[in-house]
Each structure stands twice: as structure tokens, then as C-alpha cells.
Scaffold this active site. Structure first.
Site, PDB file in Angstrom:
ATOM      1  N   ASN A   8       0.854  -1.189   0.000  1.00  0.00           N
ATOM      2  CA  ASN A   8       0.000   0.000   0.000  1.00  0.00           C
ATOM      3  C   ASN A   8       0.894   1.245   0.000  1.00  0.00           C
ATOM      4  O   ASN A   8       1.473   1.591   1.031  1.00  0.00           O
ATOM      5  CB  ASN A   8      -0.903  -0.037   1.244  1.00  0.00           C
ATOM      6  CG  ASN A   8      -1.771   1.207   1.374  1.00  0.00           C
ATOM      7  OD1 ASN A   8      -1.846   2.021   0.454  1.00  0.00           O
ATOM      8  ND2 ASN A   8      -2.434   1.346   2.511  1.00  0.00           N
ATOM      9  N   TRP A   9       0.982   1.878  -1.162  1.00  0.00           N
ATOM     10  CA  TRP A   9       1.887   3.027  -1.297  1.00  0.00           C
ATOM     11  C   TRP A   9       1.326   4.287  -0.644  1.00  0.00           C
ATOM     12  O   TRP A   9       2.020   5.306  -0.561  1.00  0.00           O
ATOM     13  CB  TRP A   9       2.168   3.317  -2.781  1.00  0.00           C
ATOM     14  CG  TRP A   9       3.009   2.293  -3.478  1.00  0.00           C
ATOM     15  CD1 TRP A   9       3.424   1.084  -2.986  1.00  0.00           C
ATOM     16  CD2 TRP A   9       3.542   2.385  -4.810  1.00  0.00           C
ATOM     17  NE1 TRP A   9       4.178   0.420  -3.937  1.00  0.00           N
ATOM     18  CE2 TRP A   9       4.262   1.200  -5.062  1.00  0.00           C
ATOM     19  CE3 TRP A   9       3.471   3.353  -5.820  1.00  0.00           C
ATOM     20  CZ2 TRP A   9       4.918   0.966  -6.277  1.00  0.00           C
ATOM     21  CZ3 TRP A   9       4.119   3.109  -7.032  1.00  0.00           C
ATOM     22  CH2 TRP A   9       4.837   1.935  -7.255  1.00  0.00           C
ATOM     23  N   LYS A  10       0.073   4.232  -0.216  1.00  0.00           N
ATOM     24  CA  LYS A  10      -0.578   5.399   0.411  1.00  0.00           C
ATOM     25  C   LYS A  10      -0.296   6.662  -0.418  1.00  0.00           C
ATOM     26  O   LYS A  10      -0.324   6.607  -1.653  1.00  0.00           O
ATOM     27  CB  LYS A  10      -0.116   5.551   1.860  1.00  0.00           C
ATOM     28  CG  LYS A  10      -0.297   4.263   2.677  1.00  0.00           C
ATOM     29  CD  LYS A  10      -0.200   4.489   4.153  1.00  0.00           C
ATOM     30  CE  LYS A  10      -0.297   3.154   4.880  1.00  0.00           C
ATOM     31  NZ  LYS A  10      -0.434   3.277   6.305  1.00  0.00           N
ATOM     32  N   HIS A  95      -9.873   0.459   4.441  1.00  0.00           N
ATOM     33  CA  HIS A  95      -8.609   0.696   5.150  1.00  0.00           C
ATOM     34  C   HIS A  95      -8.872   1.651   6.318  1.00  0.00           C
ATOM     35  O   HIS A  95      -9.691   2.558   6.211  1.00  0.00           O
ATOM     36  CB  HIS A  95      -7.565   1.283   4.191  1.00  0.00           C
ATOM     37  CG  HIS A  95      -6.213   1.340   4.809  1.00  0.00           C
ATOM     38  ND1 HIS A  95      -5.840   2.350   5.675  1.00  0.00           N
ATOM     39  CD2 HIS A  95      -5.160   0.487   4.745  1.00  0.00           C
ATOM     40  CE1 HIS A  95      -4.612   2.115   6.093  1.00  0.00           C
ATOM     41  NE2 HIS A  95      -4.177   1.002   5.550  1.00  0.00           N
ATOM     42  N   GLU A 165      -5.915  -5.752  10.081  1.00  0.00           N
ATOM     43  CA  GLU A 165      -4.968  -4.661  10.330  1.00  0.00           C
ATOM     44  C   GLU A 165      -5.286  -4.009  11.677  1.00  0.00           C
ATOM     45  O   GLU A 165      -6.150  -3.128  11.761  1.00  0.00           O
ATOM     46  CB  GLU A 165      -5.081  -3.617   9.226  1.00  0.00           C
ATOM     47  CG  GLU A 165      -4.629  -4.117   7.869  1.00  0.00           C
ATOM     48  CD  GLU A 165      -3.971  -2.999   7.070  1.00  0.00           C
ATOM     49  OE1 GLU A 165      -2.776  -3.107   6.799  1.00  0.00           O
ATOM     50  OE2 GLU A 165      -4.653  -2.014   6.766  1.00  0.00           O
ATOM     51  N   GLY A 171       1.792   1.849  11.141  1.00  0.00           N
ATOM     52  CA  GLY A 171       2.719   2.986  11.113  1.00  0.00           C
ATOM     53  C   GLY A 171       3.599   3.091  12.350  1.00  0.00           C
ATOM     54  O   GLY A 171       4.121   4.153  12.670  1.00  0.00           O
ATOM     55  N   SER A 211       2.772  -2.399  10.138  1.00  0.00           N
ATOM     56  CA  SER A 211       4.200  -2.384  10.459  1.00  0.00           C
ATOM     57  C   SER A 211       4.953  -3.654  10.062  1.00  0.00           C
ATOM     58  O   SER A 211       5.837  -4.126  10.785  1.00  0.00           O
ATOM     59  CB  SER A 211       4.396  -2.066  11.943  1.00  0.00           C
ATOM     60  OG  SER A 211       3.893  -0.766  12.213  1.00  0.00           O
ATOM     61  N   GLY A 232       2.682  -1.247   4.389  1.00  0.00           N
ATOM     62  CA  GLY A 232       2.467   0.122   3.913  1.00  0.00           C
ATOM     63  C   GLY A 232       3.803   0.759   3.601  1.00  0.00           C
ATOM     64  O   GLY A 232       4.364   0.557   2.528  1.00  0.00           O
TER      65      GLY A 232
HETATM   66  C1  PEP Z   1      -1.316   0.006   6.299  1.00  0.00           C
HETATM   67  O1  PEP Z   1      -1.702   1.108   6.643  1.00  0.00           O
HETATM   68  O2  PEP Z   1      -1.978  -0.717   5.541  1.00  0.00           O
HETATM   69  C2  PEP Z   1      -0.032  -0.435   6.786  1.00  0.00           C
HETATM   70  C3  PEP Z   1       0.142  -1.694   6.916  1.00  0.00           C
HETATM   71  O3  PEP Z   1       0.892   0.534   7.074  1.00  0.00           O
HETATM   72  P1  PEP Z   1       2.338   0.332   7.730  1.00  0.00           P
HETATM   73  O4  PEP Z   1       2.934  -0.916   7.136  1.00  0.00           O
HETATM   74  O5  PEP Z   1       3.086   1.547   7.326  1.00  0.00           O
HETATM   75  O6  PEP Z   1       2.111   0.188   9.186  1.00  0.00           O
END
Ligand code: PEP
Length: 249
Positions: A8-10, A95, A165, A171, A211, A232
Site C-alpha cells: 500500500n503506497w498510500k 482501510h 490490520e 505505522g 508495520s 504500507g
Molecule cells: C497500512 O496502513 O496498511 C499499513 C500496513 O501501514 P504500515 O505498514 O506503514 O504500518
């Protein structure tokens, strides 16, 4: 069940040029011969352009959201049929960062079913915002799973993915432990079994996100109930993302 790794490149990738560079690096560094399905979810405008240019076969494309209607006066929305016609095959729905902006379970359910109608593969995200000593978070997860899947027909059990999630771990520097993730995933599967029966529930792929990095990916692999990962931030670093694929496959 084929494993699934979704990046997920956000909003981390700022331009098409940056997206092209990242995609090229991922494609180059990807381990050969792995059976895992690898998906990247760039911001929608970049996803369509990158999909059009990508000549390889090893990476599939997704986006980070969709809208449930396919026609009408809905300024600014992007429908699942738009995504499908641009060659996109996966879409995240529900999400936590969309839920924080107002998406409800009911909206998520409508988005998921609209994605399925357009022959996209929805990745339906669920997870508690915090944990409590008494385990009340299990009923939060259960309610969200039941409501978010409420419009999907059991016959489509193999056509979507649920991403667990835990919002409290997104994050952060530390992911949920593999045991904690596996326990929640088993609970999600039990919830789906209560809705649709065990046979159908066993067809649903359930993955973990929050994470994820290359180090913990190897630990998540040990939990056989976890069928994939949704990193992410780590997915925007080609070396780290491909190491996650390597470690989990
Ligand atoms: C996400 O928000 O889908 C995610 C997994 O983010 P991160 O890996 O940065 O915690």
C-alpha cells in the site's frame, strides 16, 4: 492457497516519475520463481498510468479505495468499473485511514460488492483501534467482519481477501506479534464460518497488515493461518518490499 503480498503506497509516492522508478526497482529485485501473488497499490492516478506502461507479468495492480456507484452525479468518485477498465485488478476497501475519514462498515460492504461486480478482487480491511484486557476487541472485529461482508454472497468466498490490520500497530516501529495476529485471524475465520459455514470460510484468504517489514515477515510466515501480508511504508522501499516477498514466500 496462493499467498498474497500487497504493497500500500498510500500518499508516500509523490509523482509518476517516482512511481516508475519504484516499480522498476521492485520488478528487478523480485525473487524469481515464487508463487506468491504480488500487488502494488499506488494512488489511483499513478496506478492507471503505471499499469498501462508495465510490460511485466509478475506484479498486479490495485488501488487504495473505490466508490460503490457506477453511474450518476457523484463528482470526484472513482468507480470499480473505471478501475477494471484501466487494468486494475485489486482494490483495498475499508482501510483504517479511509474509515478514519468516514467510511462505515455499510459503505465498505457496498464498495466490496461493487468491486466484485466489476470483477476486481477486493481486499477488505478490518481491525480494532485498541486492545483491552477483557477481550472486548474481539466483538469489535466480529461486528466489523459481519457488517463489511454482509452484501457478499457465500459463493464468492474465494474472490476476495480479508486483511486483519490492528490499527494500534499501523505505522509503528513494532508490528503485532505473529501469535496475536494469528489469534485474530482465527477469530475472523470463525466469524465467517458462523455466517457461511466452515467450508466457505476456509476459502477466504486472510492476511495481516500493520508495520510489516522484512524481519517480521519471516516470523509471520511461521503462522500457517496467515496467508499474506499488507505492508504500507515498507512497500515503498524496493529492497525492503522484495525482501518481505522473499522472507514470506
Ligand atoms: C497500512 O496502513 O496498511 C499499513 C500496513 O501501514 P504500515 O505498514 O506503514 O504500518
Amino acid at each position: 492457497m496462493i499467498k498474497l503480498i500487497v504493497g500500500n503506497w498510500k500518499l508516500y509516492i509523490k509523482s509518476l516519475e517516482e512511481g516508475k522508478k519504484l516499480l522498476k526497482a521492485i520488478d528487478k529485485k523480485m525473487p524469481r520463481g515464487v508463487k506468491t501473488t504480488v500487488v502494488v497499490c499506488p494512488p489511483v492516478a499513478l496506478a492507471a498510468a503505471l499499469r498501462r506502461e508495465y510490460k511485466g507479468k509478475r506484479i498486479a495492480f490495485g488501488t487504495q479505495d473505490t466508490f460503490w456507484e457506477t453511474d450518476g452525479a457523484f463528482t470526484g468518485q472513482v468507480s470499480a468499473t473505471h478501475l477494471a477498465s484501466a487494468g486494475i485488478s485489486y482494490v483495498l476497501v475499508g482501510h483504517s485511514e479511509r474509515r478514519a475519514l468516514g467510511d462505515t462498515d455499510e459503505m465498505v460492504a457496498k464498495k466490496a460488492v461493487s468491486a466484485l461486480s466489476a470483477k476486481l478482487h477486493p481486499i477488505i480491511c478490518v481491525g480494532e483501534t485498541e486492545r483491552d484486557q477483557d477481550g472486548k476487541f474481539f466483538s469489535t472485529i466480529e461486528k466489523s467482519v459481519k457488517a463489511s461482508l454482509s452484501r457478499i454472497e457465500p459463493k464468492d468466498a474465494g474472490k476476495f481477501t480479508v486483511a486483519y490490520e490492528p490499527v494500534w500497530a499501523i505505522g509503528k516501529t513494532e508490528a503485532a506479534s505473529p501469535r496475536v495476529a494469528a489469534e485474530a485471524i482465527l477469530y475472523i475465520r470463525k466469524t465467517i464460518a458462523d455466517m457461511w459455514g466452515r467450508e466457505k470460510a476456509m476459502k477466504v484468504r486472510i492476511i495481516y497488515g500493520a508495520s510489516v517489514d522484512a524481519e517480521n515477515a519471516a516470523l509471520f510466515k511461521e503462522e500457517k493461518s496467515i496467508h499474506g501480508l499488507l505492508p504500507g511504508r515498507a512497500s515503498t522501499d524496493a529492497e525492503e518490499f522484495t525482501n518481505i516477498i522473499r522472507a514470506f514466500s
